[in-house]
Each structure stands twice: as structure tokens, then as C-alpha cells.
Design a protein around this motif. Structure first.
Motif, PDB file in Angstrom:
ATOM      1  N   ALA A 131     -57.755  -9.782  14.592  1.00 60.37           N
ATOM      2  CA  ALA A 131     -58.364  -9.560  15.914  1.00 60.37           C
ATOM      3  C   ALA A 131     -58.131  -8.115  16.362  1.00 60.37           C
ATOM      4  O   ALA A 131     -59.003  -7.501  16.984  1.00 60.37           O
ATOM      5  CB  ALA A 131     -57.760 -10.539  16.921  1.00 60.37           C
ATOM      6  N   ASP A 132     -56.965  -7.569  16.018  1.00 57.96           N
ATOM      7  CA  ASP A 132     -56.677  -6.201  16.455  1.00 57.96           C
ATOM      8  C   ASP A 132     -57.575  -5.172  15.745  1.00 57.96           C
ATOM      9  O   ASP A 132     -58.006  -4.204  16.373  1.00 57.96           O
ATOM     10  CB  ASP A 132     -55.196  -5.866  16.228  1.00 57.96           C
ATOM     11  N   GLU A 133     -57.861  -5.392  14.479  1.00 58.67           N
ATOM     12  CA  GLU A 133     -58.780  -4.467  13.772  1.00 58.67           C
ATOM     13  C   GLU A 133     -60.136  -4.441  14.469  1.00 58.67           C
ATOM     14  O   GLU A 133     -60.738  -3.388  14.660  1.00 58.67           O
ATOM     15  CB  GLU A 133     -59.002  -4.940  12.326  1.00 58.67           C
ATOM     16  N   VAL A 134     -60.605  -5.640  14.821  1.00 55.12           N
ATOM     17  CA  VAL A 134     -61.921  -5.721  15.460  1.00 55.12           C
ATOM     18  C   VAL A 134     -61.861  -5.115  16.866  1.00 55.12           C
ATOM     19  O   VAL A 134     -62.754  -4.357  17.274  1.00 55.12           O
ATOM     20  CB  VAL A 134     -62.417  -7.188  15.498  1.00 55.12           C
ATOM     21  N   ALA A 135     -60.778  -5.416  17.587  1.00 50.53           N
ATOM     22  CA  ALA A 135     -60.638  -4.860  18.942  1.00 50.53           C
ATOM     23  C   ALA A 135     -60.672  -3.338  18.915  1.00 50.53           C
ATOM     24  O   ALA A 135     -61.339  -2.696  19.734  1.00 50.53           O
ATOM     25  CB  ALA A 135     -59.330  -5.341  19.569  1.00 50.53           C
ATOM     26  N   LEU A 136     -59.969  -2.776  17.946  1.00 56.32           N
ATOM     27  CA  LEU A 136     -59.917  -1.316  17.852  1.00 56.32           C
ATOM     28  C   LEU A 136     -61.315  -0.741  17.569  1.00 56.32           C
ATOM     29  O   LEU A 136     -61.715   0.265  18.166  1.00 56.32           O
ATOM     30  CB  LEU A 136     -58.931  -0.916  16.751  1.00 56.32           C
ATOM     31  N   ALA A 137     -62.047  -1.409  16.681  1.00 54.89           N
ATOM     32  CA  ALA A 137     -63.409  -0.949  16.378  1.00 54.89           C
ATOM     33  C   ALA A 137     -64.295  -1.046  17.623  1.00 54.89           C
ATOM     34  O   ALA A 137     -65.135  -0.174  17.878  1.00 54.89           O
ATOM     35  CB  ALA A 137     -64.000  -1.772  15.240  1.00 54.89           C
ATOM     36  N   ILE A 138     -64.088  -2.089  18.416  1.00 57.24           N
ATOM     37  CA  ILE A 138     -64.892  -2.254  19.639  1.00 57.24           C
ATOM     38  C   ILE A 138     -64.555  -1.131  20.627  1.00 57.24           C
ATOM     39  O   ILE A 138     -65.439  -0.504  21.212  1.00 57.24           O
ATOM     40  CB  ILE A 138     -64.645  -3.658  20.259  1.00 57.24           C
ATOM     41  N   ILE A 139     -63.272  -0.870  20.777  1.00 59.32           N
ATOM     42  CA  ILE A 139     -62.837   0.192  21.695  1.00 59.32           C
ATOM     43  C   ILE A 139     -63.359   1.547  21.207  1.00 59.32           C
ATOM     44  O   ILE A 139     -63.897   2.345  21.992  1.00 59.32           O
ATOM     45  CB  ILE A 139     -61.297   0.175  21.813  1.00 59.32           C
ATOM     46  N   ASN A 140     -63.253   1.797  19.908  1.00 57.86           N
ATOM     47  CA  ASN A 140     -63.758   3.067  19.356  1.00 57.86           C
ATOM     48  C   ASN A 140     -65.262   3.205  19.558  1.00 57.86           C
ATOM     49  O   ASN A 140     -65.774   4.301  19.765  1.00 57.86           O
ATOM     50  CB  ASN A 140     -63.426   3.177  17.857  1.00 57.86           C
ATOM     51  N   SER A 141     -65.961   2.081  19.506  1.00 58.67           N
ATOM     52  CA  SER A 141     -67.426   2.143  19.663  1.00 58.67           C
ATOM     53  C   SER A 141     -67.800   2.649  21.065  1.00 58.67           C
ATOM     54  O   SER A 141     -68.817   3.297  21.249  1.00 58.67           O
ATOM     55  CB  SER A 141     -68.072   0.784  19.379  1.00 58.67           C
ATOM     56  N   VAL A 142     -66.961   2.330  22.048  1.00 56.01           N
ATOM     57  CA  VAL A 142     -67.245   2.810  23.413  1.00 56.01           C
ATOM     58  C   VAL A 142     -67.031   4.324  23.493  1.00 56.01           C
ATOM     59  O   VAL A 142     -67.773   5.037  24.167  1.00 56.01           O
ATOM     60  CB  VAL A 142     -66.352   2.086  24.444  1.00 56.01           C
ATOM     61  N   GLU A 143     -66.021   4.787  22.772  1.00 60.66           N
ATOM     62  CA  GLU A 143     -65.717   6.231  22.817  1.00 60.66           C
ATOM     63  C   GLU A 143     -66.816   7.062  22.160  1.00 60.66           C
ATOM     64  O   GLU A 143     -66.975   8.239  22.468  1.00 60.66           O
ATOM     65  CB  GLU A 143     -64.375   6.484  22.115  1.00 60.66           C
ATOM     66  N   ASN A 144     -67.546   6.457  21.229  1.00 58.21           N
ATOM     67  CA  ASN A 144     -68.601   7.178  20.515  1.00 58.21           C
ATOM     68  C   ASN A 144     -69.923   7.076  21.288  1.00 58.21           C
ATOM     69  O   ASN A 144     -70.489   5.989  21.422  1.00 58.21           O
ATOM     70  CB  ASN A 144     -68.763   6.553  19.117  1.00 58.21           C
ATOM     71  N   PRO A 145     -70.441   8.192  21.794  1.00 64.88           N
ATOM     72  CA  PRO A 145     -71.642   8.115  22.633  1.00 64.88           C
ATOM     73  C   PRO A 145     -72.889   7.637  21.874  1.00 64.88           C
ATOM     74  O   PRO A 145     -73.879   7.261  22.494  1.00 64.88           O
ATOM     75  CB  PRO A 145     -71.834   9.563  23.118  1.00 64.88           C
ATOM     76  N   ASN A 146     -72.823   7.616  20.545  1.00 65.89           N
ATOM     77  CA  ASN A 146     -74.005   7.206  19.765  1.00 65.89           C
ATOM     78  C   ASN A 146     -74.003   5.730  19.358  1.00 65.89           C
ATOM     79  O   ASN A 146     -74.917   5.277  18.684  1.00 65.89           O
ATOM     80  CB  ASN A 146     -74.116   8.063  18.487  1.00 65.89           C
ATOM     81  N   SER A 147     -72.971   4.986  19.745  1.00 65.87           N
ATOM     82  CA  SER A 147     -72.883   3.585  19.289  1.00 65.87           C
ATOM     83  C   SER A 147     -74.020   2.749  19.864  1.00 65.87           C
ATOM     84  O   SER A 147     -74.323   2.818  21.059  1.00 65.87           O
ATOM     85  CB  SER A 147     -71.554   2.969  19.741  1.00 65.87           C
ATOM     86  N   ARG A 148     -74.613   1.948  18.995  1.00 63.56           N
ATOM     87  CA  ARG A 148     -75.683   1.035  19.437  1.00 63.56           C
ATOM     88  C   ARG A 148     -75.417  -0.336  18.819  1.00 63.56           C
ATOM     89  O   ARG A 148     -74.942  -1.230  19.488  1.00 63.56           O
ATOM     90  CB  ARG A 148     -77.048   1.546  18.982  1.00 63.56           C
ATOM     91  N   LEU A 149     -75.704  -0.465  17.515  1.00 64.05           N
ATOM     92  CA  LEU A 149     -75.431  -1.715  16.801  1.00 64.05           C
ATOM     93  C   LEU A 149     -74.312  -1.422  15.807  1.00 64.05           C
ATOM     94  O   LEU A 149     -74.499  -0.656  14.869  1.00 64.05           O
ATOM     95  CB  LEU A 149     -76.692  -2.181  16.062  1.00 64.05           C
ATOM     96  N   VAL A 150     -73.149  -2.003  16.055  1.00 67.35           N
ATOM     97  CA  VAL A 150     -71.972  -1.674  15.242  1.00 67.35           C
ATOM     98  C   VAL A 150     -71.692  -2.818  14.268  1.00 67.35           C
ATOM     99  O   VAL A 150     -71.495  -3.964  14.682  1.00 67.35           O
ATOM    100  CB  VAL A 150     -70.738  -1.447  16.150  1.00 67.35           C
TER     101      VAL A 150
END
Ligand SMILES: NC(=O)c1ccc[n+]([C@@H]2O[C@H](COP(=O)([O-])OP(=O)(O)OC[C@H]3O[C@@H](n4cnc5c(N)ncnc54)[C@H](OP(=O)(O)O)[C@@H]3O)[C@@H](O)[C@H]2O)c1
Length: 267
Positions: A214-233
Motif C-alpha cells: 500500500a505504501d508503494e502505491v501511496a507514494l506513487a499517488i502522492i508523486n503523481s500530484v507533484e508532477n504537473p503532467n500527470s493524467r493517467l498513471v
């Protein structure tokens, strides 16, 4: 994770009482300024030692009145400050053959995974707009193609994709972002919190093979917010294969899923 990015932010996490949402909460607790925890048992994890302000709100997302109460409470409290990120994370799975899954199971799955998160994003949009914030939907690779043995789950998430994509385009010039994250199998309680084809609680083992924490996925979700280009991750080869084969060889994709998931729909 960039700690500076999150300092001073106000976020809402649905489904933080378990699994991926709980891991998002643990990552952001003590870093952001304020966290709203929205679920049926949101107080389960609370400690008194956090430096973030934590506001638990009891809400069953499948009940419209509950969702309206969340919108009204958060709108009152944040009308002059707004919301930076809505993590629309809570959800249930539903397993069963297409032809034997009761309609009540389709409805319950859609109420929880589609109508609840949709209404929350809609009702809180003025606050998210105020901050030029983001709505992050925790979807699944099963939302990228109809997966056998999971028609209700797949379709509820695919519907959420469409609504959140439409919102993204409409909000394109406003600064509001819509990010859809599609984790693969992750070690959480999803397989015991979901529904079987007749609406009873599932009691299935974790998926076999290499599965995410769950933590790996949580981190990826949090990182996706930091990246202004994230759309479909998507993650790893599961999401990549789904996206690619859907376009270039759906027949091959369907044959792979038929073989790989045969036991999930053969009885
Ligand atoms: N685990 C996986 O393999 C996997 C893979 C891809 C995507 N996902 C997605 O990840 C998200 C989180 O699931 P998880 O794997 O972390 O499962 P989980 O451990 O079962 O957590 C689900 C969370 O959703 C909340 N929830 C469920 N029904 C709700 C309702 N009616 N109203 C409000 N909250 C509700 C639960 O909180 P309460 O019980 O307190 O209400 C719980 O905190 C889901 O959207 C799921 O579809 C999971």
C-alpha cells in the motif's frame, strides 16, 4: 515525495481507514496543514500527536445524504481557504461472473466507486477551484478494460475515468487537475471488504505473484500530484500492456485475460 510541496496544504482523503488511503494518510500526516478523513470509520487510526489538523468525517459514500453532509461541512470550514487535493480513494471491489452478478451488487459498487466520488468532486469543486487544486481518483488497471469476473468493479471504475476526464477538459484553463491512478494488485483488505456476486462480503486470499505494498502505491499517488503532467498513471507492465494492447491488439489482450483469470469466472 517533496515535503516542501505539501507544506501548508489542505487535503481530503477518502478511505484512509485502511490500505492505500491509510498509507497516503501516514505519508501526509505531520507534513500537510490539514487532513479531512472521510469514510465509514475514519477515526480508527487517529493519534493525538499529529502536527497536522486532522478532521474525521463519518460518511458512507454509497449514501447520497452522507456525501451531501461532507460537502456542506467542508464547504463551511474551508470557504475562505479552499482544498488543495481531493484524494478520491475509497472503493470496494466486486467479484462474480457477468451473468450471475445481482443488479444490487452493480448498484452498490457504482454508488461507492462512481456516484459517491463523483458527487464529492462536484460538490467540492468551488473549493478545489479556489486553490487550483487536484482531484486524484484511485482507480485500477481493471478500469482500463473490462476484466472477466469483475464486471461490476471494472465498469464502475471505467465510468469514473470518463467523468473525471470530462472534468479535466472542462477545467483545462482553470488550473484544476484531474489525475487517474491505476494501481495493479496491492496488498490491502480489498479482497475481504468487497462483495461477491450475491452481495455477501468477499473472503478471498491476496492475489498471487508479486504484488505492491500500500505504501508503494501511496507514494506513487502522492508523486503523481507533484508532477504537473500527470493524467493517467499506470504502474509496471500490467497497466502498460492494458493501454497498449487495448489499442493495438484487443484480441490478444482478451485471450491473455481469458487464460489468466479463467478460474475467476469459470464456476
Ligand atoms: N488493493 C488492490 O489490489 C487495488 C488495486 C487497484 C486499485 N485499488 C483501489 O484502491 C482503493 C483503496 O482500496 P484498498 O485496496 O486500500 O482497499 P481497503 O483496504 O479495503 O480500503 C478501502 C477503503 O475504502 C473505504 N470505503 C469502502 N467502502 C466505503 C463506503 N461505502 N464509504 C466510505 N468509505 C468506504 C474503507 O473505509 P471504511 O471501511 O472506514 O468505510 C477503506 O478505508 C479502492 O478504490 C480500490 O478500488 C486497489
Amino acid at each position: 515525495m517533496r515535503i516542501d510541496y505539501w507544506k501548508g496544504k489542505t487535503v481530503i482523503i477518502t478511505g484512509a481507514s485502511s490500505g492505500i488511503g491509510e498509507a497516503i494518510y501516514h505519508r501526509l500526516d505531520g507534513v500537510v496543514s490539514k487532513i479531512y478523513l472521510v469514510s465509514r470509520k475514519p477515526g480508527k487510526l487517529l493519534s493525538n500527536s499529529s502536527t497536522s489538523t486532522i478532521i474525521p468525517i463519518v460518511c458512507d459514500l454509497s449514501k447520497q445524504d452522507d456525501v451531501e453532509k461532507v460537502i456542506s461541512k467542508v464547504s463551511k470550514l474551508e470557504k475562505n481557504s479552499g482544498i488543495d487535493v481531493l484524494f478520491n480513494n475509497a472503493g470496494i471491489t466486486a467479484h462474480g461472473r457477468f451473468d450471475s452478478t445481482e443488479m444490487s451488487v452493480f448498484r452498490k459498487t457504482f454508488e461507492t466507486n462512481f456516484f459517491g466520488p463523483l458527487r464529492l468532486a462536484q460538490g467540492l469543486m468551488p473549493l478545489i477551484l479556489y486553490k487550483k487544486g487536484a482531484v486524484v481518483s484511485t482507480s485500477t488497471v481493471s478500469g482500463l478494460y473490462g476484466v472477466p469476473g469483475r464486471a461490476a468493479y471494472s465498469s464502475s471504475k471505467a465510468a469514473l475515468h470518463s467523468a473525471m476526464e470530462a472534468m479535466r477538459i472542462e477545467m483545462m484553463k482553470t488550473g484544476v487537475r484531474s489525475i487517474i491512478v491505476c494501481p495493479p494488485y496491492t496488498r490491502t483488505n480489498l479482497r475481504t471488504s468487497g462483495l461477491d456476486s450475491s452481495g455477501k462480503r468477499l473472503s478471498e486470499e491476496q492475489a498471487e505473484g508479486k504484488i505492491k505494498t500500500a505504501d508503494e502505491v501511496a507514494l506513487a499517488i502522492i508523486n503523481s500530484v507533484e508532477n504537473p503532467n500527470s493524467r493517467l498513471v499506470t504502474f509496471d507492465k500490467s497497466g502498460f500492456a492494458m493501454k497498449l494492447l487495448r489499442l493495438f491488439s484487443p484480441r490478444l489482450l482478451e485471450s491473455i485475460m481469458y487464460k489468466k483469470l479463467y478460474k475467476d469466472f469459470s464456476n
